[in-house]
Design an enzyme around this catalytic site. Structure first.
Site, short mmCIF file in Angstrom:
data_model
loop_
_atom_site.label_atom_id
_atom_site.label_comp_id
_atom_site.label_asym_id
_atom_site.label_seq_id
_atom_site.Cartn_x
_atom_site.Cartn_y
_atom_site.Cartn_z
CE LYS A 128 10.62 1.39 2.19
NZ LYS A 128 9.58 2.16 1.47
CD GLU A 161 10.29 5.93 2.33
OE1 GLU A 161 9.45 5.03 2.15
OE2 GLU A 161 11.07 5.96 3.31
NE ARG A 176 -13.12 -23.57 0.16
CZ ARG A 176 -13.82 -22.48 -0.09
NH1 ARG A 176 -13.22 -21.38 -0.54
NH2 ARG A 176 -15.13 -22.47 0.04
CG ASP A 190 6.73 7.34 3.54
OD1 ASP A 190 5.85 6.55 3.18
OD2 ASP A 190 7.25 7.31 4.68
CE LYS A 208 4.28 -1.89 2.78
NZ LYS A 208 3.62 -0.72 3.39
#
Length: 305
Positions: free
Chosen positions: A189, A218, A122, A239, A157
């Site tokens: 951002k 951004e 596994r 964006d 992310k």
């Protein structure tokens, strides 16, 4: 059954070198694999199920693709088996990461003591299945925008602790890595712009504090794009813009002499990928490659007899 927990220095040198040549830190990968086994066998415990079985001898088993896609992480899967079984395991038939496979294709063969293979199964599959899922998802986006000139880009992310491996899998799928951390490149951002009193002010503050560092900004609309281009920005993220606005953004950049690389991001879907790429943007960034990818279906099948 107790696993060997092979020391890092006892791993096959060829495997260590292969992982390093893939742009990964072999010691970090080893530590990740060791941690995964600690989750399954806390405190050095045995696998209670396998330990209860009678002697089952040795066997040969295959990692088999159950669907079409791109494999990645098979070297990590091999490391997992070698960590668990050291000299008792033999690995053969491992296809190269980045290979496109079809249902029924064998991608790795393991031979060793049955109990040990069952204990390590596994952990090895978790690495290979997840990373192959990332590579397969990336390849789907790459295929969708083929011929446009745009490239598929990942984001930060990522699953905590998995970033290097996930970004490696993106490369296996034909994608391009964005920044790896908050220090190798700056990104201004929307919240930075609010805090600094405007997108240009935020950009200028970052440039002044980090001479020579790559800085991406951004922008939310075409007016912000014009402003940051005028301030000298050479990397811009568009964006959540409409296709028409992205097309106009490319035209604005063209009229300015193409000073900036343009990246489309936000609200993108695979169905819309070609349309967005055809606007002329340089990159399409896709957080879903790493934050919500489906695992790739790989099974471990023991050979009969």
């Amino acid at each position: 059954m107790s696993i060997t927990r092979t020391p890092y220095d006892d791993l096959p040198r060829a495997l260590v070198d292969e992982i390093a040549s893939a742009g990964l830190d072999p010691q970090a990968v080893y530590a990740h694999v060791a941690l995964a086994f600690d989750e399954d066998l806390p405190g050095g415990a045995d696998d209670v199920t396998s330990a209860a079985m009678p002697s089952m001898g040795h066997a040969v088993a295959d990692f088999v693709a159950r669907e079409s896609g791109v494999v990645a992480g098979l070297a990590v899967a091999e490391l997992a088996f070698r960590y668990a079984l050291d000299q008792e395991v033999e690995i053969s038939g491992r296809v190269a990461d980045g290979t496109r496979v079809q249902p029924g294709d064998d991608v790795l063969t393991v031979a060793g003591p049955v109990k040990g293979v069952l204990t390590a199964e596994r952990t090895a599959l978790n690495f290979a299945s997840h990373l192959s899922g990332v590579a397969t998802a990336t390849a789907a986006w790459v295929d969708a925008i083929e011929g446009t000139g745009a490239r598929v880009l990942d984001t930060r992310k990522t699953l905590p602790g998995w970033r290097a491996l996930q970004k490696y899998a993106v490369r296996c799928g034909g994608g391009v890595n964005h920044r790896f951390s908050l220090v190798d490149r700056a990104m201004v951002k929307d919240n930075h712009a609010v805090a600094a009193g405007g997108v240009v002010a935020a950009y200028q503050a970052v440039v002044a504090a980090n001479p020579g560092l790559r800085v991406e900004v951004e922008v939310m609309d075409l007016d912000e794009l014009r402003a940051v281009l005028g301030a000298g920005c050479t990397e811009v993220l568009l964006d959540n813009m409409s296709t028409d606005d992205m097309r106009e953004a490319v035209a604005i950049n063209e009229r300015a002499g193409r000073p900036a690389v343009l990246e489309a991001s936000g609200g993108l879907t695979l169905d819309r990928a070609k349309e967005v790429a055809a606007t002329g943007v340089d990159f399409i960034s896709v957080g879903a490659l790493t934050h919500s990818v489906d695992v790739f279906d790989i099974g471990l099948d023991f050979r009969a007899g």
